[in-house]
Every structure is written in C-alpha cells, then in structure tokens.
Design an enzyme around this catalytic site. Structure first.
Site, mmCIF file in Angstrom:
data_model
loop_
_atom_site.group_PDB
_atom_site.id
_atom_site.type_symbol
_atom_site.label_atom_id
_atom_site.label_comp_id
_atom_site.label_asym_id
_atom_site.label_seq_id
_atom_site.Cartn_x
_atom_site.Cartn_y
_atom_site.Cartn_z
ATOM 1 N N HIS A 306 0.860 -1.189 0.000
ATOM 2 C CA HIS A 306 0.000 0.000 0.000
ATOM 3 C C HIS A 306 0.898 1.241 0.000
ATOM 4 O O HIS A 306 1.960 1.242 0.596
ATOM 5 C CB HIS A 306 -0.895 0.011 1.250
ATOM 6 C CG HIS A 306 -2.049 0.939 1.123
ATOM 7 N ND1 HIS A 306 -1.950 2.281 1.389
ATOM 8 C CD2 HIS A 306 -3.311 0.716 0.702
ATOM 9 C CE1 HIS A 306 -3.119 2.846 1.161
ATOM 10 N NE2 HIS A 306 -3.964 1.936 0.749
ATOM 11 N N ASP A 363 -8.066 -4.987 -0.494
ATOM 12 C CA ASP A 363 -8.526 -5.808 -1.627
ATOM 13 C C ASP A 363 -8.222 -7.285 -1.469
ATOM 14 O O ASP A 363 -8.664 -8.093 -2.290
ATOM 15 C CB ASP A 363 -7.871 -5.283 -2.916
ATOM 16 C CG ASP A 363 -8.382 -3.893 -3.255
ATOM 17 O OD1 ASP A 363 -7.565 -2.985 -3.458
ATOM 18 O OD2 ASP A 363 -9.618 -3.726 -3.252
HETATM 19 C C1 SDX Z 1 -6.023 0.340 -3.079
HETATM 20 O O1 SDX Z 1 -4.076 4.681 -1.951
HETATM 21 C C2 SDX Z 1 -5.109 4.134 -1.400
HETATM 22 O O2 SDX Z 1 -5.586 4.525 -0.374
HETATM 23 C C3 SDX Z 1 -5.739 3.018 -2.214
HETATM 24 C C4 SDX Z 1 -6.801 2.178 -1.532
HETATM 25 C C5 SDX Z 1 -8.073 2.955 -1.299
HETATM 26 O O3 SDX Z 1 -8.835 2.597 -0.394
HETATM 27 O O4 SDX Z 1 -8.364 3.889 -2.097
HETATM 28 O O5 SDX Z 1 -6.317 1.699 -0.285
HETATM 29 C C6 SDX Z 1 -7.201 0.979 -2.402
HETATM 30 O O6 SDX Z 1 -5.722 0.704 -4.197
HETATM 31 C C7 SDX Z 1 -5.217 -0.689 -2.343
HETATM 32 C C8 SDX Z 1 -3.993 -1.210 -3.169
HETATM 33 C C9 SDX Z 1 -4.475 -2.286 -4.145
HETATM 34 N N1 SDX Z 1 -3.394 -2.626 -5.088
HETATM 35 C C10 SDX Z 1 -2.807 -3.846 -5.040
HETATM 36 O O7 SDX Z 1 -3.024 -4.704 -4.189
HETATM 37 C C11 SDX Z 1 -1.812 -4.082 -6.173
HETATM 38 C C12 SDX Z 1 -0.532 -4.679 -5.602
HETATM 39 N N2 SDX Z 1 0.161 -3.625 -4.815
HETATM 40 C C13 SDX Z 1 1.156 -2.868 -5.462
HETATM 41 O O8 SDX Z 1 1.015 -2.671 -6.828
HETATM 42 C C14 SDX Z 1 1.686 -1.684 -4.639
HETATM 43 O O9 SDX Z 1 1.890 -2.143 -3.371
HETATM 44 C C15 SDX Z 1 0.867 -0.402 -4.603
HETATM 45 C C16 SDX Z 1 0.588 0.119 -5.953
HETATM 46 C C17 SDX Z 1 -0.400 -0.600 -3.851
HETATM 47 C C18 SDX Z 1 1.714 0.626 -3.851
HETATM 48 O O10 SDX Z 1 2.854 0.823 -4.594
HETATM 49 P P1 SDX Z 1 3.903 1.995 -4.230
HETATM 50 O O11 SDX Z 1 3.508 2.702 -2.983
HETATM 51 O O12 SDX Z 1 4.113 2.822 -5.457
HETATM 52 O O13 SDX Z 1 5.164 1.200 -3.837
HETATM 53 P P2 SDX Z 1 6.289 0.778 -4.842
HETATM 54 O O14 SDX Z 1 5.662 0.351 -6.136
HETATM 55 O O15 SDX Z 1 7.319 1.859 -4.869
HETATM 56 O O16 SDX Z 1 6.887 -0.540 -4.138
HETATM 57 C C19 SDX Z 1 7.938 -0.426 -3.163
HETATM 58 C C20 SDX Z 1 8.666 -1.761 -3.254
HETATM 59 C C21 SDX Z 1 9.124 -2.099 -4.680
HETATM 60 O O17 SDX Z 1 10.227 -2.981 -4.591
HETATM 61 P P3 SDX Z 1 11.754 -2.306 -4.682
HETATM 62 O O18 SDX Z 1 11.784 -1.532 -5.998
HETATM 63 O O19 SDX Z 1 11.867 -1.421 -3.447
HETATM 64 O O20 SDX Z 1 12.660 -3.511 -4.657
HETATM 65 O O21 SDX Z 1 7.773 -2.831 -2.885
HETATM 66 C C22 SDX Z 1 7.565 -3.694 -4.000
HETATM 67 C C23 SDX Z 1 7.976 -2.918 -5.227
HETATM 68 O O22 SDX Z 1 8.384 -3.806 -6.256
HETATM 69 N N3 SDX Z 1 6.144 -4.028 -4.011
HETATM 70 C C24 SDX Z 1 5.668 -5.264 -4.283
HETATM 71 C C25 SDX Z 1 4.276 -5.162 -4.119
HETATM 72 N N4 SDX Z 1 3.955 -3.894 -3.771
HETATM 73 C C26 SDX Z 1 5.116 -3.202 -3.720
HETATM 74 N N5 SDX Z 1 6.296 -6.414 -4.638
HETATM 75 C C27 SDX Z 1 5.482 -7.488 -4.835
HETATM 76 N N6 SDX Z 1 4.137 -7.476 -4.679
HETATM 77 C C28 SDX Z 1 3.502 -6.328 -4.331
HETATM 78 N N7 SDX Z 1 2.183 -6.310 -4.201
#
Ligand code: SDX
Length: 427
Positions: A306, A363
């Site tokens: 998140h 989710d």
């Molecule tokens: C919602 O913002 C809100 O409030 C949203 C929400 C709402 O109520 O409106 O809460 C609803 O959208 C919840 C999120 C649902 N999305 C998912 O479940 C999709 C999977 N999650 C990711 O795509 C991710 O965690 C995000 C998009 C939710 C957040 O991404 P960020 O904050 O941009 O973080 P990032 O992409 O910079 O990740 C940081 C690190 C990275 O690795 P490094 O580059 O540091 O090595 O964490 C890793 C990412 O690769 N990472 C994941 C991951 N989420 C982040 N690796 C594997 N699986 C994941 N799910």
C-alpha cells in the site's frame, strides 16, 4: 519546533511557513516557492506531496489507523450503517433520525434513471468490463441532468448528490443484469439502501427476491469499509477533474476509471484471479511468491502492499474476520480462502515483504466475500466504487465549497532545446 522551514539554494536561503494538522502532521507550505526561488518540486506519484487540506478522513499508515470525520473505522463497521456513514462523510456529522430519513427519501425520489440511458447500455457488448460501462453511464447522466453540472450553491450540490446516490445503484444493477441478459429493474421505496442494491442486482424476473440478513450486513459492512480513504488515486482524480468545475457526475466518472486500474481498486478482481491461478497450479503459493519478488517479472502479489499503510490495513483485518463469519453463516466453504490465508502467512514471514512492509490491503480478502455472495468477479471493482461513492462525493463537495483553484501541476522539461524548423521534406 519552529513554524518555518528553511531552504538553501546556492547562496540564498528561503523561508516557508509550516502547516500543522489536527493530528500533528506537518506540511511545508510552498505556495510561493516558484515565485520566490524560481524552482519547482518534483515528486513522482506524489509520495511526499499533499494536494489539499481536508477534514474528511484521517489515516496513519504506520499505526494502521483509519477514521472518517474522527470516528474509528472499526466502530463504524461494527455499529453504523452505510447510509449513515455516507451522510457523515458528505456533511461532516452523523445524521439525526429525521435528517437520515429525509436524506434517504430524497435519494429514493431520484432512484429512477431516464429510460433513454438503456439505449446507451444496449450499445455495449455483453463482455464489456462493467467498470467501463459504469464510468460511461455515470458520465452520460450529465446529459440527462444538465442542471447538475457546474453547481456552486450548497442547495444545488445537495440536489446533485441525492441524484447520484439514487441513480448510481440502479446503474450498478443494470450493468450486472445487462451482462447476465436479465431485464433491467428498479428497487422499492419499501426497502433500505443496501436492500435495494441486493434486490436490484439479484432479483429474478419470475420470482420474489428473498433478502438474507447475512448478505445485507456483509454488504453494508463492505461498503462502509470502502467509503473513503483520503487522497488515493481515484479520489485525487475526482478532485482534480472537479476543480475545473466539470460537474459531479463527470468527476465521478473519471474517478471510476482511475479506480479500475489493477494497482488500485481493480486489485480486488486481480486478487481472485491470482488465487484461482494458484489453485489451478495445485496451490503452489511459492511459485507466485517467487514471481512477485522477481524484478524481471511484472507480476505483483495482488492485494499486498500500500502507498500509505506500512502496517496492516485496518480494513483488511476487519474483512478477513468477516470473511470467516460470512462464509460460515452462508454455509459456503471456499478453498480459495484457505489459499489466501496460506499466502498471507508466507508473505508475512518472507524477508522481501517484511523489508518492504508489504501487508494485505483492503482488496486481499474482499473478493472472497463478494464471491460467496454470488457477485461475479468482474463486478468486484464496481462494488468498490459503490462503497467509495460517498467518499468521492464528500471530497468533491469539500473542494468545491472551499473554492479551491483548478489543479494544474508544473513539470521539469527534459526535451530538446530550441532548434529551427528545417523540414525533412520541404527544405
Ligand atoms: C487500493 O491509496 C489508497 O488509499 C488506495 C486504496 C483505497 O482505499 O483507495 O487503499 C485501495 O488501491 C489498495 C492497493 C491495491 N493494489 C494492489 O493490491 C496491487 C498490488 N500492490 C502494489 O502494486 C503496490 O503495493 C501499490 C501500488 C499498492 C503501492 O505501490 P507503491 O507505494 O508505489 O510502492 P512501490 O511500487 O514503490 O513498491 C515499493 C517496493 C518495490 O520494490 P523495490 O523496488 O523497493 O525492490 O515494494 C515492491 C515494489 O516492487 N512491491 C511489491 C508489491 N507492492 C510493492 N512487490 C510485490 N508485490 C507487491 N504487491
């Protein structure tokens, strides 16, 4: 702590006021930054940038706290009902019984959609994704309700709000029924808001629909848990589209499109598809954990991580508990739930996820309940939108009442410098 921030650029030092929120959050007010320094800030994804000051929702990602207008999400999910929470978010206080009854009566007056909207719905192929249909139909409402476009007065905003609160559930039900080849229907003034949603979605043309209190309570709780979440991607979209005075329905239509993305609300559908794939793979969770950690693989563990929560998403805790209860109450046993719990256990012990503070989000478990309720997986994000509707409305209303300026970010240009035009063809 002093109430100013100092910034040094070259030999010059600049001072900017600090703003402190009611939960002691601190912001640097950079309204005069470019005029005084010539510089702008850059912050991909706005991870460090506040777009507004808001009194609607507070969340603390480190402590896993979520409150709507000061009330804890755990208490609201347990004790309130969705329409009451919608009123709280939109108007700022819990309604009296009289206020809630008037609000719902006004909504019911509007819970009818111009029959010509059916012609737009008919034009969609049956396999169209419901989020695309819903975004289109929501925008189309503007054509049938032109007085709701650039509203400025609280009275006109109220009229637009009860219109969309009434019509949106009808559009949601019609979107589902169109896919199922069922006749389009309406609810009843004799039923409650959530009861009408279930009846319009599931009523068969040749039978009475028997409302199940377990389904009503489960949906009511899920809608409350999804109702608002401060400046997330889709809410920020609603606010920035609304800031051009495009009107409430157009702003909501844009928000629905933003929510559709699998990194945002679309994740609830993606979680179920991921869990189904793991089940089809013989429950091989380790394969998917490896894919999620492989930088060369675009796959992410859907429902995990998140932007703000670096602790458990408090909504995920509540939904996980509700999933057990609802499936037991409905007498449904779903192996997908066991796979989800196994995956959660593995991820919470995996160094990659621990280091990045990746926890289950809202989710991760919600789709398991939707599925147990008989809602098709392509409708999961539509159910998220149904819950988020009052939050979007509340944020749009706050932005408009505060007469906030049109949103127009700056950029840092990295393209060509000036070069004279010497056409490749016309020398
Ligand atoms: C919602 O913002 C809100 O409030 C949203 C929400 C709402 O109520 O409106 O809460 C609803 O959208 C919840 C999120 C649902 N999305 C998912 O479940 C999709 C999977 N999650 C990711 O795509 C991710 O965690 C995000 C998009 C939710 C957040 O991404 P960020 O904050 O941009 O973080 P990032 O992409 O910079 O990740 C940081 C690190 C990275 O690795 P490094 O580059 O540091 O090595 O964490 C890793 C990412 O690769 N990472 C994941 C991951 N989420 C982040 N690796 C594997 N699986 C994941 N799910």
């Amino acid at each position: 702590m002093s109430d100013i921030a100092k910034l040094q650029i070259g030999e010059s030092t600049y001072e900017f006021p600090l703003i402190k929120g009611t939960e002691n959050e601190t912001a640097i007010d950079i309204k005069t930054l470019r005029d005084t320094t010539g510089a702008v800030t850059i912050d991909p994804g706005f991870k460090n940038t506040g777009s507004c000051q808001s009194a609607i929702t507070f969340l603390d990602g480190e402590k896993g706290i979520l409150r709507y207008r000061g009330y804890a999400i755990e208490e609201l999910a347990e004790k309130a009902d969705f329409l009451e929470v919608a009123y709280l978010l939109i108007f700022g206080e819990l309604p009296t019984e009289e206020q809630l009854n008037k609000f719902y009566s006004d909504i019911l007056d509007q819970a009818i959609v111009d029959d010509d909207v059916k012609k737009i719905l008919d034009a969609f192929p049956k396999n169209a994704h419901p989020m695309g249909v819903l975004s289109s139909l929501t925008s189309a409402l503007t054509a049938f309700n032109p007085s709701s476009v650039n509203v400025d007065s609280e009275e006109d905003m109220y009229k637009a709000i009860v219109k969309i609160m009434g019509k949106f559930p009808v559009l949601v039900a019609w979107t589902l029924r169109k896919k199922q080849g069922l006749p389009l229907n309406y609810g009843s003034r004799k039923l409650g808001y959530v009861e009408n949603i279930l009846t319009m979605m599931f009523q068969k043309p040749n039978d009475e629909y028997e409302l199940n209190p377990i389904m009503i309570n489960a949906l009511d709780k899920l809608l409350i848990l999804h109702a608002d979440h401060e400046q997330n991607c889709s809410t920020s979209t609603v606010r920035i589209v609304g800031s051009s005075h495009a009107g409430l329905f157009a702003s909501l239509s844009a928000g629905i499109s933003a929510l559709w993305g699998p990194l945002h609300g679309g994740a609830n559908q993606a979680v179920l598809e991921m869990l189904e794939a793991i089940k089809a793979d013989g429950g091989d969770t380790k394969k998917y954990m490896a894919k999620a950690k492989d930088k060369n693989d675009p796959f992410r563990l859907m429902g995990f991580g998140h932007r703000v929560y670096k602790n458990f998403d408090p909504r995920a805790r509540i939904i996980k508990k509700a999933a057990d209860e609802v499936l037991a109450d409905l007498g449904v046993s779903d192996p997908i739930l066991d796979i989800a719990k196994g995956l959660e256990r593995e991820a919470l012990e995996d160094q990659y996820f621990v280091d990045r503070k990746l926890y289950p989000n809202v989710d991760f478990y919600s789709g398991i309940i939707y599925r147990a309720m008989g809602i098709p997986v392509e409708m999961f994000t539509v159910m998220f939108a149904l819950g988020r509707l009052p939050g979007w409305i509340a944020q749009w209303r706050e932005m408009r009442l505060r007469k906030e300026p049109i949103g127009r970010p700056r950029q840092v240009y990295t393209g060509y410098n000036y070069r004279p035009f010497v056409g490749k063809i016309n020398k």
